[in-house]
Design an enzyme around this catalytic site. Structure first.
Site, short mmCIF file in Angstrom:
data_model
loop_
_atom_site.label_atom_id
_atom_site.label_comp_id
_atom_site.label_asym_id
_atom_site.label_seq_id
_atom_site.Cartn_x
_atom_site.Cartn_y
_atom_site.Cartn_z
N SER A 74 -16.10 36.28 -43.32
CA SER A 74 -16.15 37.33 -44.33
C SER A 74 -16.62 36.71 -45.64
CB SER A 74 -14.76 37.95 -44.52
OG SER A 74 -14.32 38.55 -43.32
N LEU B 72 -9.38 34.90 -47.03
CA LEU B 72 -10.54 35.67 -46.62
C LEU B 72 -11.14 34.90 -45.45
CD1 LEU B 72 -12.16 38.20 -47.40
CD2 LEU B 72 -13.52 36.78 -48.93
N ASP B 73 -11.27 35.56 -44.31
CA ASP B 73 -11.75 34.90 -43.10
C ASP B 73 -13.06 34.16 -43.33
OD1 ASP B 73 -9.62 35.93 -41.62
OD2 ASP B 73 -10.76 37.71 -41.05
N ARG B 74 -13.27 33.14 -42.54
CA ARG B 74 -14.49 32.33 -42.62
C ARG B 74 -15.74 33.19 -42.46
NH1 ARG B 74 -16.69 28.51 -38.17
NH2 ARG B 74 -18.22 27.31 -39.32
N ARG C 64 -7.27 39.84 -40.06
CA ARG C 64 -8.52 40.50 -39.64
C ARG C 64 -8.37 42.02 -39.58
NH1 ARG C 64 -12.18 36.77 -38.31
NH2 ARG C 64 -13.43 38.06 -36.95
#
Length: 182
Positions: free
Chosen positions: A48, A44-46, A143
């Site tokens: 998000s 999970l992206d930073r 993403r």
């Protein structure tokens, strides 16, 4: 018996236990997860927030994270602009991205969910409306949700992964985790 941790990843936290190669110290899973021997099943992206699953079982990790299993992931997405039927239809049919067409998604306009405050808060522009959509995808490109909403003219302001398969964030505060047996 396999262990599974449900973690509500806060904004700004990396989906890994160490931060290699950064000149500044960034928050990682080790700042929140005390359980030993578990590893993230997916990323999970930073920038998000939301549900991140961790397990000690390689097969379970693969079933959760590998695209071939097409486990549904539902995101609550605050977007800039107002989603119209045409944008939602595009998301439902699949969106052309630079790495190919996405699979069809489930996309719905929703009321603003009752979520925790984000730190830092999103940028707000008084002259541009914002809205929320629920987006369920069955793949996990880099993403992807942000690129999908941008492709239909609705840039993402805030992205919260609410569920993966049958597992949800229900009752889990940001920065906390819960261990369940599977």
């Amino acid at each position: 018996m396999a262990r599974l941790l449900l973690f509500n990843k806060p904004f700004g936290v990396l989906s890994q236990f160490t931060d290699r190669g950064s000149p500044t110290t960034r928050a990682t899973l080790s700042d929140f997860i005390t359980a030993k021997g578990v590893y993230p099943a997916g990323r999970l992206d930073r920038d998000s927030e939301g549900l991140l699953l961790l397990t000690d079982d390689g097969r379970l990790q693969a079933r959760i994270s590998e695209p071939r299993f097409k486990l549904p992931k539902t995101y609550l997405v605050q977007v800039e602009g107002t989603p119209d039927d045409a944008a939602l239809t595009q998301l439902r049919q699949g969106v052309a991205l630079n790495d190919g067409m996405t699979l069809p998604a489930e996309a719905l306009r929703i009321d603003a969910p009752d979520l925790w405050l984000r730190d830092p808060p999103i940028r707000v522009r008084k002259s541009v409306p914002d809205a929320w959509i629920s987006l369920t995808i069955r793949e996990g490109r880099n993403r992807q949700v942000r690129r999908m909403t941008a492709a239909v003219g609705l840039p993402t302001l805030r992205l919260v992964r609410w569920s993966i398969g049958d597992w949800t964030l229900e009752g889990l505060a940001p920065g906390t985790f819960m261990e369940i047996a599977v």
